[in-house]
Design a protein around this motif. Structure first.
Motif, PDB file in Angstrom:
ATOM      1  N   ILE A   1      44.082  39.481  33.790  1.00 48.50           N
ATOM      2  CA  ILE A   1      44.724  38.203  34.148  1.00 48.50           C
ATOM      3  C   ILE A   1      43.667  37.100  34.173  1.00 48.50           C
ATOM      4  N   HIS A   2      43.944  36.017  33.463  1.00 48.60           N
ATOM      5  CA  HIS A   2      43.084  34.834  33.496  1.00 48.60           C
ATOM      6  C   HIS A   2      43.896  33.677  34.069  1.00 48.60           C
ATOM      7  N   GLY A   3      43.197  32.705  34.618  1.00 45.35           N
ATOM      8  CA  GLY A   3      43.892  31.552  35.200  1.00 45.35           C
ATOM      9  C   GLY A   3      43.575  30.292  34.409  1.00 45.35           C
TER      10      GLY A   3
ATOM     11  N   LEU B   1      39.300  25.538  32.945  1.00 43.68           N
ATOM     12  CA  LEU B   1      38.623  26.557  33.752  1.00 43.68           C
ATOM     13  C   LEU B   1      39.440  27.837  33.763  1.00 43.68           C
ATOM     14  N   CYS B   2      38.777  28.917  34.172  1.00 42.92           N
ATOM     15  CA  CYS B   2      39.521  30.139  34.464  1.00 42.92           C
ATOM     16  C   CYS B   2      39.471  30.314  35.983  1.00 42.92           C
ATOM     17  N   THR B   3      40.656  30.390  36.607  1.00 42.10           N
ATOM     18  CA  THR B   3      40.693  30.437  38.075  1.00 42.10           C
ATOM     19  C   THR B   3      40.986  31.839  38.612  1.00 42.10           C
ATOM     20  N   GLN B   4      40.890  32.839  37.749  1.00 40.22           N
ATOM     21  CA  GLN B   4      40.989  34.215  38.237  1.00 40.22           C
ATOM     22  C   GLN B   4      39.636  34.883  37.986  1.00 40.22           C
ATOM     23  N   VAL B   5      39.141  35.606  38.987  1.00 41.62           N
ATOM     24  CA  VAL B   5      37.866  36.308  38.796  1.00 41.62           C
ATOM     25  C   VAL B   5      38.132  37.463  37.818  1.00 41.62           C
ATOM     26  N   CYS B   6      37.799  37.227  36.543  1.00 42.23           N
ATOM     27  CA  CYS B   6      38.279  38.125  35.492  1.00 42.23           C
ATOM     28  C   CYS B   6      37.183  39.061  34.987  1.00 42.23           C
ATOM     29  N   GLY B   7      36.038  39.082  35.645  1.00 43.40           N
ATOM     30  CA  GLY B   7      34.964  39.978  35.213  1.00 43.40           C
ATOM     31  C   GLY B   7      33.617  39.333  35.435  1.00 43.40           C
TER      32      GLY B   7
ATOM     33  N   GLY C   1      31.579  37.893  33.494  1.00 40.27           N
ATOM     34  CA  GLY C   1      31.306  36.622  32.791  1.00 40.27           C
ATOM     35  C   GLY C   1      32.293  35.528  33.170  1.00 40.27           C
ATOM     36  N   HIS C   2      33.058  35.744  34.224  1.00 41.28           N
ATOM     37  CA  HIS C   2      34.087  34.773  34.639  1.00 41.28           C
ATOM     38  C   HIS C   2      33.519  33.356  34.795  1.00 41.28           C
ATOM     39  N   TYR C   3      32.311  33.288  35.354  1.00 40.66           N
ATOM     40  CA  TYR C   3      31.719  31.974  35.654  1.00 40.66           C
ATOM     41  C   TYR C   3      31.505  31.125  34.403  1.00 40.66           C
ATOM     42  N   ARG C   4      31.401  31.769  33.254  1.00 39.43           N
ATOM     43  CA  ARG C   4      31.174  30.964  32.045  1.00 39.43           C
ATOM     44  C   ARG C   4      32.423  30.859  31.157  1.00 39.43           C
ATOM     45  N   MET C   5      33.555  31.226  31.720  1.00 42.18           N
ATOM     46  CA  MET C   5      34.790  31.122  30.937  1.00 42.18           C
ATOM     47  C   MET C   5      35.342  29.707  31.034  1.00 42.18           C
ATOM     48  N   GLN C   6      34.795  28.852  30.202  1.00 41.51           N
ATOM     49  CA  GLN C   6      35.229  27.452  30.186  1.00 41.51           C
ATOM     50  C   GLN C   6      35.486  27.014  28.759  1.00 41.51           C
TER      51      GLN C   6
HETATM   52 CU   LIG Z   1      39.072  34.498  32.875  1.00 40.79          CU
END
Ligand SMILES: [Cu+2]
Length: 245
Positions: A175-177, A210-216, A218-223
């Motif tokens: 799940i991604h946000g 942004l991605c607002t779900q902690v998806c793994g 590398g979540h912090y760089r999912m932009q």
């Molecule tokens: Cu994500």
């Protein structure tokens, strides 16, 4: 006044760049003002009760005094809740205008990928088995499907200002946000499901997706970037992409 026209940022909120944004902000501020008023009132009642303590006598009048405000509060909160749900659902469930521009948004660890249907206005078929980001096919487009031949795949979400956009959200793995604060949009992309989100971007500019779900890890760089262009510049961008082999 709760809400002023937003040429400038208002109350530290991000810029309002979508048509539905100001109404959402007004609703948010109305909620905050009401909460502030109620907190002040509750403290006044508390202090008053401490200052004028008397022997408890539960007369009919006191019972009414207790029940009536609770009833009013319940109605107030229900009304605020219903209005907020309606505003959220307007972006999510009412369905976009049939003429709205279609864009597919796919979340995968840890990138957003965007797809436009191309001149035939139909998205090509994708197959999970064909997903190969290293080979230039991050969405798994099926080369045997003729609708997919003209699909435009982009790492940026480029949109025209002033035209309604209907996003179809998907996720490949977890799940991604999908969230764009300036567009007042936030919606989860869930594997195996499609979620629609429609809105009209108004103000040209670049906005962070942004991605607002902690998806793994590398979540912090999912932009990714949403670029809203004036209509003519968008048409030129789209034409250039359509002509690319
Ligand atoms: Cu994500």
């Amino acid at each position: 006044m709760l809400y002023a026209p937003q040429a400038e940022r208002f109350w530290h909120l991000p810029l309002d760049a979508a048509r539905h944004g100001p109404a959402l902000d007004a609703q948010l501020l109305l909620n905050l003002w009401i909460a502030l008023g109620l907190i002040a009132l509750a403290h006044l009642i508390l202090l008053g009760g401490m200052a004028f303590r008397r022997r408890p006598t539960r007369t009919m009048r006191i019972r009414l005094l207790e029940t009536l405000p609770l009833l009013i509060l319940a109605i107030l909160f229900a009304a605020l809740g219903v209005r907020s749900e309606q505003m959220w659902a307007a972006q999510r469930y009412t369905g976009a205008d049939p003429a709205a521009m279609q864009v597919e948004v796919t979340g995968a660890q840890f990138v957003w990928t965007f797809r436009y249907p191309g001149p035939d206005a139909t998205f090509g078929v994708t197959k999970p088995g064909l997903i190969a980001p290293g080979e230039g096919n991050p969405l798994g487009l099926d080369p045997d499907d003729r609708h997919g031949a003209d699909d435009i795949v982009s790492s940026q979400l480029v949109l025209p200002a002033g035209r309604e956009v209907d996003l179809t959200l998907r996720a490949q793995d977890v799940i991604h946000g999908f969230a764009v604060p300036e567009m007042r949009l936030k919606q989860n992309a869930v594997p195996g499901e499609t979620a629609h989100l429609h809105f009209t971007p108004e103000t040209p500019g670049e906005y962070a997706i942004l991605c607002t779900q902690v998806c793994g890890t590398g979540h912090y760089r999912m932009q990714a970037v949403m670029r809203v262009l004036p209509a003519a510049a968008f048409d030129a961008w789209l034409r250039a992409r359509e002509q690319r082999p």
